[in-house]
Design an enzyme around this catalytic site. Structure first.
Site: not given
Ligand code: NBP
Length: 476
Positions: A130, A185, A188-189, A192
């Protein structure tokens, strides 16, 4: 040669992944990175200036470029993407290798994947992270679930990238086996969601009943942040409200559409509560508030038909509190809502822990949520003390008395909102939860009577042991 290979592999270079990799590399660990879309990997490598980060353009390249046994972090979109990546990785993995899913996966998926991979001799870990993108870069709060053995082995690395609690210790803990980290987590969400909704309700009241402008409301929040509500979310609320619009005159907040989005974890926590029979109305109403906000067009139509404006006119200026009294009403109401959101979340955690035999240390969660994460707040210091007694949190006398003392403010604020037709789902549900929990005689006896009437479901009595059924047609 293994010593030229990277310490770990990392898959998924969207915003969270890029920042987490930079954080890991800055602590002296070497990382080989891979992203499904190669152009993103190329662009990332060009922009980051670190000899600890090396690119891989296929999963087999990635696996060949890291030390054995392999430790690979996944930070891809939660859901099917995680299964796809695991399936593609499997031919390159051997017994003793490990995968760490750092994304927001559903804990049930993590349990399934743990089972599936453990059978193949692969260690699997579901890690709750988080802190958003800023936390990923500078230090998140980390809820580690899965193999304890793996935790011990990677602890130094993960500790180095996490944030710090109020005492300066790393905001990392081993939560429990299989889905425990992702479950924590998820809760936590859920908390949030409730905190953000409560904050937006306080803003709503100050805007629509007290007719304050965004900068005046920002000042109220900045002031609140100096007291017991001190927290990341209260602090950034003042920043968001104060922001001027780049495109037009005035404050940006006045131009943002009132339709809130969600990505899933909020609803998962409510589903889990419904499944295991835990009252979670405060957290769940925060999810529904977002769902309801999406009905924008219907809201516009019904506003024209309703008598809301008359109600507002009649209530306007009727003995509204002055600014000092208002500060206390809002502070008390937010505090009660925040504390009760944590209480409900911890109650759910305790139930899930017992059902899954996870042995979650709740006090540790109140510690690791003190830094790095979105719900970091001063009140976690007190909550840590309360959770150490191991009692059901709401039964902790000191905590209960504190909440009880602030309930009159929440009651007054809820009445004020009702008379202005102002919906405050989280605050009003906090009151509803509190009033339910302090009532030894709820009307559920009638529900039991009705159930027995139409379905012979039986009931228990207050004056003797046993299970009873009545022939209700027999009017004597
Ligand atoms: P996203 O949740 O938007 O995921 C994008 C990533 O997943 C890209 O690297 C994309 O590759 C890859 N991907 C997908 Br979509 N489908 C795929 C597949 N079939 N095979 C391989 N790679 C694949 O990104 P994020 O917002 O950075 O979040 C990443 C994780 O962290 C998620 O689980 C999210 O819930 C969690 N999270 C996010 C936050 C936040 O604030 N954003 C906070 C805490 C946790 P590509 O570039 O080729 O499309």
């Amino acid at each position: 040669m293994d010593n030229q290979k990277a310490d770990i592999g990392f898959i998924g270079l969207a915003v969270m992944g890029q920042n987490l990799v930079q954080n890991i590399a800055s602590k002296g660990f070497s990382v080989a990175v891979y992203n499904r879309t190669a152009a993103i990997t190329r662009e990332y490598i060009e922009t980051v200036d670190s000899e600890n980060i090396s690119p891989a353009y296929s999963l087999s390249d990635l696996c060949n470029s890291i030390k054995s046994p392999k430790r690979i972090m996944l930070m891809v979109k939660a859901g099917e993407a995680v299964d796809e990546v695991i399936d593609q990785l499997l031919p390159n993995l051997h017994k003793g290798d490990a995968l760490l899913d750092m994304g927001n996966s559903n804990y049930k998926d993590t349990q399934r994947r743990t089972h599936q991979l453990t059978e193949k001799g692969i260690l699997y870990s579901g890690v709750g992270v988080s802190g958003g993108e800023e936390g990923a870069l500078n230090g998140p709060s980390i809820m580690f679930g899965g193999s304890k053995e793996l935790f011990t082995e990677v602890e130094a690395l993960i500790k180095s990238i996490s944030a710090m609690d109020f005492q300066g210790a790393a905001t990392l803990t081993y939560v429990g086996p299989d889905g425990a980290g992702h479950y924590a987590k998820m809760v936590h969400n859920g908390i949030e969601y409730a905190m953000m909704q409560a904050i937006s309700e306080a803003y709503f009241l100050l805007r629509d009943v007290f007719h304050k402008d965004p900068s005046e409301i920002a000042a109220v929040f900045a002031n609140l942040n100096e007291g017991p509500l001190n927290s990341y979310l209260i602090q950034i609320t003042a920043d968001v409200l104060n922001k001027r619009d780049d495109l037009t005159e005035g404050f940006l907040i006045d131009k943002i559409l009132d339709v809130a989005e969600q990505k899933g974890t909020g609803s998962w926590v409510s589903i889990s509560a419904l499944e295991n029979g835990t009252a979670l109305n405060i957290l769940t109403e925060a999810v529904f508030a977002r769902s309801l906000s999406a009905d924008k067009q219907t809201r516009i139509k019904l506003a024209e038909l309703s008598t809301k404006n008359e109600l507002e006119k009649n209530s306007r200026d009727k003995n509204l509190p002055d600014d000092k009294q208002l500060h206390k009403l809002v502070e008390d109401s937010l505090l009660v809502s925040f504390y009760l959101a944590f209480i409900q979340g911890f109650h759910l955690l305790a139930k899930a822990e017992a059902e899954n035999n996870w042995q979650i240390n709740l006090s540790e969660l109140t510690r690791i949520w003190q830094g790095g994460c979105i719900i970091r707040a001063e009140l976690l210091k007190d909550l840590k003390r309360y959770t150490e007694t191991k009692a059901v949190l709401i039964e902790n006398e000191e905590l209960f008395k504190m909440i009880n003392g602030k309930i009159p403010s929440l009651r007054e604020l809820a009445l004020m909102a009702t008379s202005h037709a102002l919906p405050l789902p989280v605050m009003q549900n906090s009151l509803l939860y509190f009033d339910s929990m302090i009532n030894p005689n709820l009307p559920t006896n009638l529900i039991q009577g009705l159930r027995d009437y139409f379905g012979a479901h039986t009931y228990k009595r207050t004056d003797r042991e046993g299970i009873f059924h009545t022939n209700w047609d027999d009017q004597n």
